[in-house]
Every structure is written in structure tokens, then in C-alpha cells.
Design an enzyme around this catalytic site. Sequence first.
Site, PDB file in Angstrom:
ATOM      1  CE1 TYR A   1      -2.877  -3.156   0.469  1.00  0.00           C
ATOM      2  CE2 TYR A   1      -3.487  -2.379   2.653  1.00  0.00           C
ATOM      3  CZ  TYR A   1      -3.605  -3.309   1.639  1.00  0.00           C
ATOM      4  OH  TYR A   1      -4.453  -4.373   1.796  1.00  0.00           O
TER       5      TYR A   1
ATOM      6  CG  HIS B   1      -0.640  -8.754   0.500  1.00  0.00           C
ATOM      7  ND1 HIS B   1      -0.307  -7.422   0.430  1.00  0.00           N
ATOM      8  CD2 HIS B   1      -1.972  -8.813   0.298  1.00  0.00           C
ATOM      9  CE1 HIS B   1      -1.398  -6.706   0.192  1.00  0.00           C
ATOM     10  NE2 HIS B   1      -2.423  -7.522   0.096  1.00  0.00           N
TER      11      HIS B   1
END
Length: 264
Positions: free
Chosen positions: A48, A99
Site C-alpha cells: 500500500y 499477502h
Amino acid sequence: MTDLTLNDGRGMPQLGLGTYQIPDAQVAAVVRAGLDLGFRLVDTAALYHNERGVGEGLGNDDVWVTTKLWHDQHGDAAAALDASLALLGREHVDLYLIHWPHPAGGRFVDAWKTLIELRARGLAQSIGVSNFLPEHLDAIIDATGVVPAVNQIELHPTFQQRDVQDANRAHGIVTQSWSPLGQGATLKDERIVRIAGDVGATPAQVIIAWHLAKGLSVIPKAGDLNHLASNWGAQEVRLSDEQIAAIDAMDDPDGRMGPDPREM
């Protein structure tokens, strides 16, 4: 706020604040506003590119912090976590997730072994995965005997991944929903809109309340105070069994909006 008990014995807030696609320069203010409302779980990730801003927003508050390992670092998860901790300004995170399994890279089992070591060192108090399908879960559990505490997956009314939920439940893994509201079409769906009118809530609140009623952890993103406050208020929404069943019936096996974990 309700806590969910993880399989490592720790309690994790059920409702959290997602920060995907909130720029680093803006996310500190969003996180601070969320904490002021009462949020006590903030979710970010190396991908992010906003961990520094999240850390600024957190300050010294005692808040559950989740971040994630991107698959270009599966071979050096320790260095990746060090980098994330430096950006966050924290000595440890509450939850560190792989992730994506990125099966083509062939390193997610190695990454899981390193996460186990990082937990033993206290750098990640709980460890888990994201976007893992049952076969990926089996691979890491068979290799190490260590079960993830959390599996964060795409989950919303039109894509409920019941097979993954079932596998998580069988292992005692908490399912956490990302993209929990789906996209705009879900919020405008007449079934959601009808229930929202019946209970005096917004469509987004109805969907979040559904996640909570199902025992899922949920991390909706909000970029402004009104949406933050609305998401927080979803905890007060009570759905009937019939309303929950109506949302359950919206499931579409072809409703995936994000990448397929087999191909990511």
C-alpha cells in the site's frame, strides 16, 4: 467493540479500519479520525506504500496493527518486516500476514517458516496469511505444523468463498474480509437497499453488520469522517435471521472482483 479469539489465544478486534488505496500523505489523518471514533484495529501492507503515514496516525496509541509481506520478499521476510516496522515506527506488529501465496514463485512455505521465527522473536505477535486457498493452507500447515491465526480473503455478499471459510473454520483460523462491501453495484442491490430501509441503516452498514453477524472480522476502508463514522455505527445494526439469509443467498461463485490467488 467485540473481540475475536485467535487460535494463539490473543483477542483481535472484530471490526477494523482498512487503508488500501489511501495515499501516504492522507492516511495519517484518516487513521487518527478512526481512532478518535473508537477503531482499535488498523490494517495496512507493504504494497500500500502508506505504512509511514499509518504509523504517524497511530502515534503511541495501543492499537492492533496488521501489515503484510509482498511476494517479492518471500525469500527475505525478516528484512521485509524490519522495513515495515521502521516505517510504522513500531517495535512489533500485532499481526503479520503473507499477502498472497504467489504459487508461481514457489516460496510461500519458506516465507511461512520465517514468519514463525519472527513470532518467536516477538516482532510479530500473531501471524497469518491472506488470499490463501485450502491447498495453500494445507501446504504450510503440513510443512510446519503451525496453523495461521487469520486468513484475510476477498469476501462480500456476492462472493462469499464458502469453501475457504469452511477450510479456515476446520483449522480454527479466523476469516477476515477484505473488500467487504464489494463494489458500488452491491451497495445499490435492491435486496440490500430494502433491508437498509427496514432497519433504518445505510446499505454499507447493513453489509458490515452481516459480516459481523457471521462471525467474520471485517476491515472496510473509508477515506473521510462520514464514512468512518458510518462504518463504526454498523455495530449497532441488528439483522434478523431472515435478513441474514437473504444476503447469504446473494452469493455468486463467479463474483470475484480481485485477482485469483492461483494466478497472482
